[in-house]
Design a protein around this motif. Structure first.
Motif, short mmCIF file in Angstrom:
data_model
loop_
_atom_site.label_atom_id
_atom_site.label_comp_id
_atom_site.label_asym_id
_atom_site.label_seq_id
_atom_site.Cartn_x
_atom_site.Cartn_y
_atom_site.Cartn_z
N ALA A 119 0.76 -1.11 -0.10
CA ALA A 119 0.29 -0.01 -0.05
C ALA A 119 0.93 1.26 -0.16
N LYS A 120 1.78 1.27 0.75
CA LYS A 120 2.97 2.37 0.92
C LYS A 120 3.45 2.71 -0.46
N ARG A 121 3.90 1.42 -1.03
CA ARG A 121 4.68 1.48 -2.43
C ARG A 121 3.67 2.11 -3.35
N TYR A 122 2.66 1.60 -3.61
CA TYR A 122 1.47 2.24 -4.42
C TYR A 122 1.24 3.72 -4.37
N LYS A 123 1.42 4.17 -2.98
CA LYS A 123 0.87 5.61 -2.81
C LYS A 123 2.28 6.42 -2.98
N LEU A 142 4.44 5.58 -5.69
CA LEU A 142 4.45 5.73 -6.97
C LEU A 142 3.49 6.53 -7.46
N ASN A 143 2.43 6.59 -7.14
CA ASN A 143 1.16 7.34 -7.32
C ASN A 143 1.54 8.88 -7.09
N LEU A 144 2.21 9.10 -6.16
CA LEU A 144 2.60 10.54 -5.99
C LEU A 144 3.86 11.03 -6.89
N ALA A 145 4.83 9.97 -7.13
CA ALA A 145 5.91 10.19 -8.05
C ALA A 145 5.30 10.52 -9.48
N GLN A 200 9.10 -2.45 -12.79
CA GLN A 200 7.94 -1.56 -13.10
C GLN A 200 8.02 -0.33 -12.31
N ASP A 201 8.62 -0.42 -11.23
CA ASP A 201 8.51 0.80 -10.30
C ASP A 201 9.66 1.56 -10.82
N ILE A 202 10.80 1.18 -11.45
CA ILE A 202 11.97 1.82 -12.06
C ILE A 202 11.53 2.78 -13.24
N ASN A 203 10.47 2.05 -14.13
CA ASN A 203 10.09 2.63 -15.17
C ASN A 203 8.98 3.95 -14.74
N VAL A 204 8.25 3.74 -13.61
CA VAL A 204 7.70 4.60 -13.15
C VAL A 204 8.47 5.73 -12.77
N LEU A 205 9.36 5.68 -11.94
CA LEU A 205 10.26 6.64 -11.31
C LEU A 205 10.86 7.29 -12.69
N ILE A 206 11.30 6.60 -13.59
CA ILE A 206 12.26 7.39 -14.65
C ILE A 206 11.31 8.36 -15.40
N ASN A 207 10.13 7.94 -15.72
CA ASN A 207 9.08 8.72 -16.12
C ASN A 207 8.80 10.01 -15.43
N ALA A 208 8.81 9.78 -14.11
CA ALA A 208 8.77 10.96 -13.17
C ALA A 208 9.98 11.85 -13.13
N CYS A 209 11.20 11.39 -13.53
CA CYS A 209 12.34 12.12 -13.63
C CYS A 209 12.09 12.92 -15.04
N LYS A 210 11.59 12.26 -15.87
CA LYS A 210 11.53 13.03 -17.15
C LYS A 210 10.53 13.98 -17.06
N ARG A 211 9.49 13.87 -16.41
CA ARG A 211 8.54 15.09 -16.16
C ARG A 211 9.16 16.25 -15.63
N MET A 212 10.18 15.88 -14.80
CA MET A 212 10.81 16.99 -13.87
C MET A 212 12.12 17.41 -14.66
N ASN A 213 12.30 16.69 -15.91
CA ASN A 213 13.43 17.19 -16.73
C ASN A 213 14.82 17.11 -15.85
N ASN A 214 14.91 15.88 -15.04
CA ASN A 214 16.04 15.52 -14.26
C ASN A 214 16.57 14.36 -14.92
N TRP A 215 17.24 14.35 -15.91
CA TRP A 215 17.86 13.41 -16.48
C TRP A 215 19.09 12.64 -15.93
#
Length: 268
Positions: free
Chosen positions: A21-25, A27-30, A56-71
């Motif tokens: 539950a914590k993990r999903y929360k 990742l959703n915030l990210a 799959q978590d790595i994928n979500v987090l990388i996309n979050a970095c893209k959104r922030m332009n934090n390559w």
């Protein structure tokens, strides 16, 4: 609240450092959080060095970095995935896309994955193509396109290059590339012809060339859409006055084919 570092068991045999539950929360915030909050979440995952992060978590987090332009942070996630041996085509594509125009880094990542025997799909290569094209490095993009054997380039690959060639005024290269699609086994889509019609409207072939492409689409039973007709009508509107009736007829045919339920352009 603060991310818990407590390790608990989970069913698939890997260690878990937080509840599901914590993990999903987190990742959703990210996916939609602010820069500071998202950065904190990403670094929180990275700091858990004793456990593997799910791909799959790595994928979500990388996309979050893209959104922030934090390559740089996206790269850290990629190399963490390599360390944990969980890099797959989705992680690779996400990280390549997160380079946001840093085409050399994107290509380096692609080649690293190839050497590491990561099973890349065409999306990964198209992501690298897009990075080269966004940087206007069309020679690098064309070389990558020509080198693709497994997987082979698809229609999206073709469209990326065509759009780049025409936007840079390299129409002859675009036309030559399009002429080779049959031998490459690439089938054009409506979007492909939309790119061609849009480009040709301002060329020496003008409205006649645009009309030929439109008729070719019809013969291939490719669906015309509003972009097709906007491009065609623009080309026909530049025709000498005696030929402008052709544009009006095309527009009327378009209106009749759409019926009352669909919107269309009134630009002409």
């Amino acid at each position: 609240g603060r991310v818990s570092e407590k390790t608990i068991d989970k069913g698939d045999g890997e260690a878990q450092w937080m509840s599901q539950a914590k993990r999903y929360k987190l990742l959703n915030l990210a996916r939609k959080g602010g820069i500071r909050e998202t950065t904190k979440i990403v670094t929180g995952f990275l700091n858990q060095t004793q456990v593997k992060i799910k791909p799959q978590d790595i994928n979500v987090l990388i996309n979050a970095c893209k959104r922030m332009n934090n390559w740089p942070l996206a790269l850290r996630l990629y190399y963490r995935a390599r360390k944990d041996r969980v890099v797959n085509c989705y992680v690779a594509s996400a990280c390549i896309t997160a380079m946001l125009g840093r085409w050399q880094r994107a290509l380096s990542l692609l080649y690293e994955c190839e050497k590491s025997s990561v099973s890349l799909d065409v999306v990964s290569y198209n992501s690298a193509l897009s990075q080269c094209c966004e940087a206007k490095k069309w020679k690098a993009a064309l070389a990558l396109f020509e080198s693709m054997q497994s997987p082979k380039p698809n229609t999206v690959s073709l469209n990326i290059l065509l759009q780049t060639f025409y936007s840079l005024g390299l129409s002859s290269l675009g036309d030559t590339l399009f002429d080779t699609i049959a031998q490459r086994g690439i089938k054009p889509l409506p979007e492909t012809y939309n790119i061609l019609i849009s480009n040709i409207s301002n060329s020496h072939q003008g409205w006649e060339g645009a009309l030929k492409l439109f008729n070719k689409m019809t013969s291939l039973t490719l669906r015309h859409d509003t972009v097709t007709f906007n491009s065609l009508i623009h080309a026909l509107s530049l025709a000498p006055k005696p030929n402008q009736q052709v544009a009006l007829d095309a527009f009327e045919n378009f209106e009749n084919s759409l019926g009352d339920s669909e919107e269309f352009s009134e630009n002409f």
